[in-house]
Design an enzyme around this catalytic site. Sequence first.
Site, PDB file in Angstrom:
ATOM      1  N   LYS A   1       1.196  -1.054   0.159  1.00  0.00           N
ATOM      2  CA  LYS A   1      -0.644  -0.256   0.422  1.00  0.00           C
ATOM      3  C   LYS A   1       0.994   1.455   0.177  1.00  0.00           C
ATOM      4  O   LYS A   1       1.891   1.027  -0.401  1.00  0.00           O
ATOM      5  CB  LYS A   1      -1.175  -0.095   0.943  1.00  0.00           C
ATOM      6  CG  LYS A   1      -2.151  -1.471   1.355  1.00  0.00           C
ATOM      7  CD  LYS A   1      -2.863  -1.230   2.194  1.00  0.00           C
ATOM      8  CE  LYS A   1      -3.344  -2.437   2.086  1.00  0.00           C
ATOM      9  NZ  LYS A   1      -4.855  -3.160   2.593  1.00  0.00           N
TER      10      LYS A   1
ATOM     11  N   HIS B   1      -8.386  -3.198  -6.724  1.00  0.00           N
ATOM     12  CA  HIS B   1      -7.880  -2.782  -4.733  1.00  0.00           C
ATOM     13  C   HIS B   1      -9.907  -2.017  -3.970  1.00  0.00           C
ATOM     14  O   HIS B   1     -10.165  -1.279  -4.731  1.00  0.00           O
ATOM     15  CB  HIS B   1      -6.792  -3.121  -4.499  1.00  0.00           C
ATOM     16  CG  HIS B   1      -7.102  -3.092  -3.265  1.00  0.00           C
ATOM     17  ND1 HIS B   1      -7.462  -1.970  -1.619  1.00  0.00           N
ATOM     18  CD2 HIS B   1      -6.289  -3.876  -2.652  1.00  0.00           C
ATOM     19  CE1 HIS B   1      -6.869  -2.600  -1.079  1.00  0.00           C
ATOM     20  NE2 HIS B   1      -6.373  -3.522  -1.223  1.00  0.00           N
TER      21      HIS B   1
ATOM     22  N   GLU C   1      -9.384  -0.310  -2.148  1.00  0.00           N
ATOM     23  CA  GLU C   1      -9.200   1.194  -1.596  1.00  0.00           C
ATOM     24  C   GLU C   1      -8.578   1.291  -2.812  1.00  0.00           C
ATOM     25  O   GLU C   1      -9.243   3.166  -2.858  1.00  0.00           O
ATOM     26  CB  GLU C   1      -7.657   1.580  -1.182  1.00  0.00           C
ATOM     27  CG  GLU C   1      -8.141   0.564   0.803  1.00  0.00           C
ATOM     28  CD  GLU C   1      -7.063  -0.445   1.230  1.00  0.00           C
ATOM     29  OE1 GLU C   1      -5.352  -0.082   0.585  1.00  0.00           O
ATOM     30  OE2 GLU C   1      -6.728  -0.935   2.155  1.00  0.00           O
TER      31      GLU C   1
ATOM     32  N   GLU D   1     -11.526 -10.520  -1.859  1.00  0.00           N
ATOM     33  CA  GLU D   1     -11.099  -9.670  -0.121  1.00  0.00           C
ATOM     34  C   GLU D   1     -11.931  -8.729   0.006  1.00  0.00           C
ATOM     35  O   GLU D   1     -12.964  -7.922  -0.392  1.00  0.00           O
ATOM     36  CB  GLU D   1      -9.842  -7.898  -0.643  1.00  0.00           C
ATOM     37  CG  GLU D   1      -8.370  -8.797  -0.760  1.00  0.00           C
ATOM     38  CD  GLU D   1      -6.975  -7.696  -0.954  1.00  0.00           C
ATOM     39  OE1 GLU D   1      -6.470  -8.328  -0.016  1.00  0.00           O
ATOM     40  OE2 GLU D   1      -7.589  -6.463  -1.167  1.00  0.00           O
TER      41      GLU D   1
ATOM     42  N   SER E   1      -6.642  -9.063   6.776  1.00  0.00           N
ATOM     43  CA  SER E   1      -5.698  -9.511   7.637  1.00  0.00           C
ATOM     44  C   SER E   1      -5.751 -10.859   7.981  1.00  0.00           C
ATOM     45  O   SER E   1      -5.808 -11.613   9.239  1.00  0.00           O
ATOM     46  CB  SER E   1      -7.325  -9.146   8.979  1.00  0.00           C
ATOM     47  OG  SER E   1      -7.488  -7.785   9.152  1.00  0.00           O
TER      48      SER E   1
HETATM   49  P1  13P Z   1      -4.403  -6.174   5.681  1.00  0.00           P
HETATM   50  O1  13P Z   1      -3.991  -7.628   5.194  1.00  0.00           O
HETATM   51  O2  13P Z   1      -3.653  -5.652   5.878  1.00  0.00           O
HETATM   52  O3  13P Z   1      -5.853  -6.150   6.036  1.00  0.00           O
HETATM   53  O4  13P Z   1      -4.888  -5.817   4.481  1.00  0.00           O
HETATM   54  C1  13P Z   1      -5.670  -6.425   2.728  1.00  0.00           C
HETATM   55  C2  13P Z   1      -5.621  -6.058   1.696  1.00  0.00           C
HETATM   56  O5  13P Z   1      -5.477  -5.074   1.331  1.00  0.00           O
HETATM   57  C3  13P Z   1      -4.370  -6.742   0.581  1.00  0.00           C
HETATM   58  O6  13P Z   1      -4.516  -5.917  -0.511  1.00  0.00           O
END
Ligand code: 13P
Length: 263
Positions: free
Chosen positions: A20, A103, A105, A175, A221
């Site tokens: 990220k 993704h 986000e 995800e 997670s």
């Molecule tokens: P986390 O493992 O921090 O929950 O993030 C997952 C993710 O969005 C991977 O692309």
Amino acid sequence: DLHSFPTRRSSDLVLIGNWKMNFNMHEASLYLHNLMQLLPSYRDVEVVLAPTILSLQSLSLQINRRIAKLAAQNCYWRDHGAYTGEIPAAHLRGIADYALIGHSERRYIFIESDKDIRLKVQAALRNRIKPILCIGETAQERALDETKDVLADQLTSGLANVTAEELGQIVIAYEPVWAIGTGDNAKPADVKSAVATIRRHIAHLYGKAAAEQVRIVYGGSVTVDNAADYLAIRDLDGLLVGGVSLDSHQFKEIITKAHSKEK
Ligand code: 13P
């Protein structure tokens, strides 16, 4: 039903670390250096790192591709032109092996539409970059029992115009949005059922053989402690790790679990 799918040819796993918006160029280089020291070249585990766009090029010169590959976290779908601030898949060709596309986000913070995501999948394929298409339901959609519909819609839309042959280049990342960065990881049984939903929908779009072959990973997670529970899911092909991938030792531990998993 999961059991209607025969075992797929390859039992190789893919483990993706999504950094990220973390690590500047110096930190990224140091991390890679450390990981290369820690990690043997495992033939049965494909390790992929997704740094910020700024570090991609220098890491591509530093990386030993027998040990790990690189992914962009995003790309733009047009090849050139007046699109201030964007980086096209065309410029990532030969630098990134993979690109994360859609993704959550990107979908929810940067308001990427299904159409943007579809065009980005195609741009990546056109430029010999393997798309990691991220899909998953929000907490609200889950509460309304809409998970299956959301997965089907996001697959239909993201894969529109993708041929059965191109599907072999794609990784689908399940995800669930509520599990990302929350510590509230999805139950392995729920992941298993989501993977079955995804394969069933791919079978509907492309036929059974394609559905058996497509690679699917889970993200949300994932930790050193819970990784093995997911890796035990027979129809799952790997993991997409966010926060925990920022620690090279912990990420290496997860990779080692994937390697030593009984196949
Ligand atoms: P986390 O493992 O921090 O929950 O993030 C997952 C993710 O969005 C991977 O692309």
